[in-house]
Design a protein around this motif. Structure first.
Motif, PDB file in Angstrom:
ATOM      1  N   ASN A 115       0.760  -1.246   0.064  1.00  0.00           N
ATOM      2  CA  ASN A 115      -0.050  -0.213  -0.010  1.00  0.00           C
ATOM      3  C   ASN A 115       0.822   1.113   0.066  1.00  0.00           C
ATOM      4  OD1 ASN A 115       0.885   0.247   2.625  1.00  0.00           O
ATOM      5  ND2 ASN A 115      -0.958  -0.542   3.706  1.00  0.00           N
ATOM      6  N   GLY A 116       2.118   0.955  -0.049  1.00  0.00           N
ATOM      7  CA  GLY A 116       3.101   2.135  -0.164  1.00  0.00           C
ATOM      8  C   GLY A 116       3.590   2.828   1.105  1.00  0.00           C
ATOM      9  N   ILE A 140      10.857  -3.964  -2.089  1.00  0.00           N
ATOM     10  CA  ILE A 140      11.015  -3.467  -0.951  1.00  0.00           C
ATOM     11  C   ILE A 140      10.589  -1.906  -0.933  1.00  0.00           C
ATOM     12  CG2 ILE A 140      12.829  -5.042  -0.059  1.00  0.00           C
ATOM     13  CD1 ILE A 140      14.769  -3.263  -0.774  1.00  0.00           C
ATOM     14  N   PHE A 141      10.806  -1.257  -1.790  1.00  0.00           N
ATOM     15  CA  PHE A 141      10.183  -0.027  -1.792  1.00  0.00           C
ATOM     16  C   PHE A 141       9.925   0.479  -3.368  1.00  0.00           C
ATOM     17  CE2 PHE A 141      14.823   0.135  -2.870  1.00  0.00           C
ATOM     18  CZ  PHE A 141      14.878   0.950  -3.962  1.00  0.00           C
ATOM     19  N   GLN A 142       9.064   1.683  -3.355  1.00  0.00           N
ATOM     20  CA  GLN A 142       8.554   2.075  -4.488  1.00  0.00           C
ATOM     21  C   GLN A 142       9.761   2.966  -5.100  1.00  0.00           C
ATOM     22  OE1 GLN A 142       4.931   3.834  -3.266  1.00  0.00           O
ATOM     23  NE2 GLN A 142       3.832   2.342  -4.217  1.00  0.00           N
ATOM     24  N   PHE A 146      16.679   8.863  -4.901  1.00  0.00           N
ATOM     25  CA  PHE A 146      17.257   9.190  -3.892  1.00  0.00           C
ATOM     26  C   PHE A 146      17.465   8.071  -2.641  1.00  0.00           C
ATOM     27  CE2 PHE A 146      15.169  12.802  -5.489  1.00  0.00           C
ATOM     28  CZ  PHE A 146      16.141  13.577  -6.162  1.00  0.00           C
ATOM     29  N   VAL A 147      16.901   6.915  -3.009  1.00  0.00           N
ATOM     30  CA  VAL A 147      16.948   5.640  -2.055  1.00  0.00           C
ATOM     31  C   VAL A 147      18.293   5.092  -2.045  1.00  0.00           C
ATOM     32  CG1 VAL A 147      16.689   3.685  -3.578  1.00  0.00           C
ATOM     33  CG2 VAL A 147      15.748   3.587  -1.093  1.00  0.00           C
ATOM     34  N   SER A 148      18.853   4.833  -0.668  1.00  0.00           N
ATOM     35  CA  SER A 148      20.175   4.305  -0.669  1.00  0.00           C
ATOM     36  C   SER A 148      19.998   2.879   0.074  1.00  0.00           C
ATOM     37  CB  SER A 148      21.110   5.118   0.311  1.00  0.00           C
ATOM     38  OG  SER A 148      22.496   4.512   0.422  1.00  0.00           O
ATOM     39  N   LEU A 149      20.651   1.646  -0.516  1.00  0.00           N
ATOM     40  CA  LEU A 149      20.410   0.353   0.146  1.00  0.00           C
ATOM     41  C   LEU A 149      21.003   0.323   1.368  1.00  0.00           C
ATOM     42  CD1 LEU A 149      20.754  -1.587  -3.192  1.00  0.00           C
ATOM     43  CD2 LEU A 149      18.631  -0.863  -2.088  1.00  0.00           C
ATOM     44  N   SER A 150      22.212   1.202   1.684  1.00  0.00           N
ATOM     45  CA  SER A 150      22.964   1.091   2.904  1.00  0.00           C
ATOM     46  C   SER A 150      21.956   1.347   4.077  1.00  0.00           C
ATOM     47  CB  SER A 150      24.040   1.981   2.748  1.00  0.00           C
ATOM     48  OG  SER A 150      23.510   3.473   2.658  1.00  0.00           O
ATOM     49  N   PHE A 152      19.157  -0.238   4.602  1.00  0.00           N
ATOM     50  CA  PHE A 152      18.526  -1.293   4.704  1.00  0.00           C
ATOM     51  C   PHE A 152      19.353  -2.150   5.321  1.00  0.00           C
ATOM     52  CE2 PHE A 152      16.154   0.774   1.525  1.00  0.00           C
ATOM     53  CZ  PHE A 152      14.665   0.536   1.944  1.00  0.00           C
ATOM     54  N   LYS A 153      19.027  -2.828   6.433  1.00  0.00           N
ATOM     55  CA  LYS A 153      20.027  -3.761   7.433  1.00  0.00           C
ATOM     56  C   LYS A 153      20.213  -5.033   6.486  1.00  0.00           C
ATOM     57  CE  LYS A 153      19.991  -6.001  11.841  1.00  0.00           C
ATOM     58  NZ  LYS A 153      20.000  -7.396  11.311  1.00  0.00           N
ATOM     59  N   ALA A 154      19.089  -5.400   5.830  1.00  0.00           N
ATOM     60  CA  ALA A 154      19.173  -6.643   5.025  1.00  0.00           C
ATOM     61  C   ALA A 154      20.310  -6.787   4.125  1.00  0.00           C
ATOM     62  CB  ALA A 154      17.799  -6.923   4.286  1.00  0.00           C
ATOM     63  N   PHE A 155      20.811  -5.564   3.910  1.00  0.00           N
ATOM     64  CA  PHE A 155      22.089  -5.626   2.736  1.00  0.00           C
ATOM     65  C   PHE A 155      23.648  -5.477   3.412  1.00  0.00           C
ATOM     66  CE2 PHE A 155      18.455  -4.141   0.204  1.00  0.00           C
ATOM     67  CZ  PHE A 155      18.789  -4.495  -0.891  1.00  0.00           C
TER      68      PHE A 155
END
Length: 291
Positions: A115-116, A140-142, A146-150, A152-155
């Protein structure tokens, strides 16, 4: 004269070698009742492919039944997991919550129940001890450049990462250069959309040992693009745009990286012998470099 029973450790080695072919694996259930009770069931759950929501729901039900007998069954048994097709985020989240020991994960889903605002997948995903991850970022995101995968703890524990989205490197690296644990990376590259300066940013990482670029254009055009932009690098391997279905991995679910490692190692050995190949030359593979 009765046939003597094989030592359990010998049975274990035989079963591990034979069980990689899933068609054979089920028949092994009837070979040794003694061994099945101890080990075979866990081996059958070691590598799991869930191609749709129906099968995923059935798999989830089977995990819950087995978890009643052994609370840590799913956590200890499932090591490699591929979730694809129309599997809902909520179903995938429930599965990851149970399979909390998974180290090799492929998330090939386009979520229809996101649902965003609240993504149920993030918490169980962040709790996994992942070393290898292949995913569509939309799970995991829309989209946002500007998103940074860093963040996210999963990475944080991932050393081998494949991103399926073609738009990575069009306007952003999505923070890949800040994932300092990465040694192997697989992205898409396009001569008219990929920005060379973003590739340069990624190649500046000394930790990266292998960079696989999936291509949909003529290989000569891609090699010319790399050379003209000073992007020739012995760590780059070019591969087919479309990977082989994960469910075909009869033997080894890490074949993408093993195949790429072989190419890079071959180049390194050639250089040491004094017969260095062209930087991006040796192989353009479709099936050999499959996920």
């Amino acid at each position: 004269m009765p046939v003597p029973a094989l030592p359990l450790e010998l049975e274990k080695e035989i079963f591990i070698l034979a069980i990689d072919c899933i068609q054979q694996a089920y028949s092994l259930l009837f070979v040794s009742r003694r061994y099945y009770c101890r080990r075979t069931e866990r081996l059958l759950y070691r590598k799991i492919v869930l191609p749709n929501e129906t099968i995923a729901v059935s798999f989830l039900a089977s995990l819950r039944i087995r978890s009643q007998r052994c609370s840590d069954f799913a956590r200890g048994a499932v090591q490699s997991l591929c979730i694809e097709g129309d599997v809902l985020l909520s179903t995938a989240a429930d599965i990851l919550s149970l399979c909390s020991g998974t180290t090799n994960l492929a998330l090939w889903i386009a979520p229809s129940d996101f649902n965003g605002t609240t993504n149920p997948l993030l918490r169980p995903l962040n709790d996994l001890p992942l070393t290898s991850l292949s995913l569509s970022l939309s799970s995991i995101f829309q989209y946002t450049q500007f998103v940074s995968l860093s963040t996210f703890k999963a990475f944080s524990t991932v050393t081998r990462l494949e991103i399926l989205n073609a738009w990575v490197l069009w306007n952003s690296t999505v923070g890949l250069e800040y994932l300092h644990g990465l040694t192997h990376l697989c992205l898409h590259i396009h001569t008219r959309r990929t920005k060379p300066e973003l590739v340069t940013t990624l190649l500046a990482s000394s930790n990266l040992q292998v960079v696989v670029f999936r291509i949909s254009e003529d290989i000569d055009a891609v090699q010319t693009f790399l050379k003209s932009n000073s992007l020739s690098d012995s760590r780059i391997v070019l591969a087919s745009q479309v990977p082989t279905a994960w469910g075909e991995f009869g033997g080894d679910d890490m074949s993408l990286w093993k195949g790429a490692d072989q190419v890079v190692d071959w180049r390194r050995a050639s250089t040491q012998r004094g017969s260095a190949p062209r930087q991006n030359e040796p192989l353009y593979c479709s099936r050999k470099l499959a996920s």
